[in-house]
Scaffold this active site. Structure first.
Site, PDB file in Angstrom:
ATOM      1  N   GLU A 217     -49.755  -5.795 -21.201  1.00  0.00           N
ATOM      2  CA  GLU A 217     -49.580  -4.905 -20.050  1.00  0.00           C
ATOM      3  C   GLU A 217     -50.886  -4.205 -19.674  1.00  0.00           C
ATOM      4  OE1 GLU A 217     -47.271  -4.821 -18.023  1.00  0.00           O
ATOM      5  OE2 GLU A 217     -45.604  -5.747 -19.071  1.00  0.00           O
TER       6      GLU A 217
ATOM      7  N   GLY B 191     -63.333  -6.459 -17.117  1.00  0.00           N
ATOM      8  CA  GLY B 191     -63.694  -5.252 -16.371  1.00  0.00           C
ATOM      9  C   GLY B 191     -62.867  -4.040 -16.784  1.00  0.00           C
ATOM     10  N   TYR B 192     -63.150  -2.931 -16.151  1.00  0.00           N
ATOM     11  CA  TYR B 192     -62.433  -1.677 -16.440  1.00  0.00           C
ATOM     12  C   TYR B 192     -62.360  -1.439 -17.951  1.00  0.00           C
ATOM     13  CZ  TYR B 192     -61.083  -2.292 -11.589  1.00  0.00           C
ATOM     14  OH  TYR B 192     -61.112  -2.483 -10.241  1.00  0.00           O
TER      15      TYR B 192
ATOM     16  N   TYR C 181     -45.468   3.480 -16.443  1.00  0.00           N
ATOM     17  CA  TYR C 181     -45.137   2.058 -16.294  1.00  0.00           C
ATOM     18  C   TYR C 181     -45.233   1.330 -17.648  1.00  0.00           C
ATOM     19  CZ  TYR C 181     -45.721  -2.848 -15.731  1.00  0.00           C
ATOM     20  OH  TYR C 181     -45.579  -4.194 -15.923  1.00  0.00           O
TER      21      TYR C 181
ATOM     22  N   ASP D  17     -44.033  -0.349 -11.320  1.00  0.00           N
ATOM     23  CA  ASP D  17     -45.413  -0.623 -10.891  1.00  0.00           C
ATOM     24  C   ASP D  17     -45.403  -0.979  -9.405  1.00  0.00           C
ATOM     25  OD1 ASP D  17     -44.351  -3.161 -10.776  1.00  0.00           O
ATOM     26  OD2 ASP D  17     -45.946  -4.116 -11.946  1.00  0.00           O
TER      27      ASP D  17
ATOM     28  N   CYS E  48     -35.309 -16.083  -2.078  1.00  0.00           N
ATOM     29  CA  CYS E  48     -35.022 -14.853  -2.825  1.00  0.00           C
ATOM     30  C   CYS E  48     -33.541 -14.724  -3.181  1.00  0.00           C
ATOM     31  CB  CYS E  48     -35.452 -13.655  -1.986  1.00  0.00           C
ATOM     32  SG  CYS E  48     -35.174 -12.081  -2.836  1.00  0.00           S
TER      33      CYS E  48
HETATM   34  S1  SF4 Z   1     -35.124 -10.840   0.791  1.00  0.00           S
HETATM   35 FE1  SF4 Z   1     -37.293 -10.896   1.188  1.00  0.00          FE
HETATM   36  S2  SF4 Z   1     -37.917  -8.778   1.478  1.00  0.00           S
HETATM   37 FE2  SF4 Z   1     -35.889  -8.752   0.542  1.00  0.00          FE
HETATM   38  S3  SF4 Z   1     -36.284  -8.573  -1.646  1.00  0.00           S
HETATM   39 FE3  SF4 Z   1     -36.118 -10.759  -1.188  1.00  0.00          FE
HETATM   40  S4  SF4 Z   1     -38.207 -11.474  -0.773  1.00  0.00           S
HETATM   41 FE4  SF4 Z   1     -38.206  -9.221  -0.692  1.00  0.00          FE
END
Ligand code: SF4
Length: 336
Positions: free
Chosen positions: A33, A77-78, A116, A134, A198
């Site tokens: 992480e 880095g960092y 986080y 995050d 999604c």
């Molecule tokens: S539908 Fe699109 S905007 Fe909504 S959570 Fe899924 S990827 Fe993100």
């Protein structure tokens, strides 16, 4: 909530197989992480594997020399992240018997561990029901609820933390990782998310409203300060000459190429070397380089040469065991 079930069902068949996902060792999760802050996953993997081979637990990390640790970190880095890792490992050994604390509240007391990271370790390694919020999670949340709040506002982050805590399932580690993974691979930043792929597309408010590409709202960052510097890439018998930086401030305790503020002309650069008893052998090359830190940009004029003279004794000859941070390694000539 419906989205929680959809997310939990999606995660097992869709997440990337990453080395730190194959363990519940809190130390390994912590190291991953910290490395993943500011650095891309693909870049982190070889660093993580080498780090875990060489420093497999808090005791090994607490005992490693600063120079060796910086070398293991070179390129990520960092460097303050590495420094804090070691400080926290020392604390784990002195105050917690060498074992990572197993509570969110206690993890927060360790240097370099914020909300986080504490949430990620506590939920993934110890199954504590606590969120890990995050940028990925804030983005998913803002779109899922079509929330226009400024995600750079700490009060918004606290509110999201509280709301997720109230709805998260018993398997908090999987929930947190699923939120992060959805944000990293589907509900992606910088433009249009991949809503067609999604699992939340039928419950997402921003998708329904057509605002997904406009969210999240985030206050614009302040522009970086530009600093001009002159850097000397000077070689003594093939080895670059280095200095050690002070233990405080930018790149604290790391090795640097000799440098000074402002842009020196060739005549001024020659004078700078003469004053230090450094005498170029052959041509003095000159070129420019640039390095971007979080808040500062260095615009650099580099002078490179083989040098001789008594002044070389005032510098450290690089023998490969000292890490040179990227801000300076970009100044070394490529053909050496
Ligand atoms: S539908 Fe699109 S905007 Fe909504 S959570 Fe899924 S990827 Fe993100």
């Amino acid at each position: 909530m419906e989205f929680v079930d959809l997310l939990m069902n999606w995660y097992p068949g869709h997440h990337r197989d990453l080395p730190w996902r194959r363990t519940r060792d809190p130390y390994a999760i912590w190291v991953s992480e910290i490395m993943l802050q500011q650095t891309r996953v693909a870049a982190v993997i070889p660093y993580y594997e080498r780090f875990m081979r060489e420093l497999p637990d808090a005791a090994a990390l607490a005992a490693v020399s600063d120079d060796r640790l910086n070398l293991l970190w070179q390129g990520l880095g960092y460097y303050s992240r590495a420094k804090n890792l070691k400080r926290a490992a020392e604390m784990i050994c002195s105050e917690y018997g060498g074992r990572m604390p197993d509570r969110y509240d206690t993890l927060l007391k360790l240097p370099g561990i914020g909300s986080y990271t504490a949430g990620a370790i506590a939920s993934i390694a110890f199954s504590e029901r606590v969120p890990a919020v995050d940028g990925n999670v804030l983005r998913v949340y803002a779109r899922l609820f079509d929330d226009p709040s400024d995600i750079a506002d700490p009060a918004v982050k606290t509110r999201v933390f509280d709301e997720l805590k109230a709805i998260m399932p018993v398997d908090a580690g999987t929930f947190n990782q699923a939120m992060m993974e959805l944000g990293a691979t589907v509900c992606v930043p910088n433009g249009q998310p991949l809503c067609g792929e999604c699992p939340l597309k039928n419950v997402c408010k921003a998708k329904e409203a057509g605002t997904a590409g406009l969210l999240p709202n985030k206050r614009a960052k302040k522009p970086r300060t530009v600093e001009n510097r002159t850097v000397f890439a000077l070689y003594d018998h093939g080895a670059p000459l280095l200095l050690k930086r002070p233990n405080r401030g930018l790149l604290a305790g790391l090795y640097e190429l000799p440098n000074t503020s402002g842009i020196l002309s060739t005549a001024e650069a020659m004078q700078w070397m003469t004053e230090r008893n450094l005498h170029p052998i052959g041509n003095l090359l000159s070129y420019s380089a640039k390095h971007v830190f979080t808040h500062i940009e260095w615009h650099m004029r580099v002078y490179a040469a083989d040098v001789a003279g008594e002044g070389t004794a005032s510098f450290i000859r690089s023998d490969g065991s000292r890490s040179i941070p990227t801000a300076f390694s970009v100044c070394l000539p490529e053909d050496r």
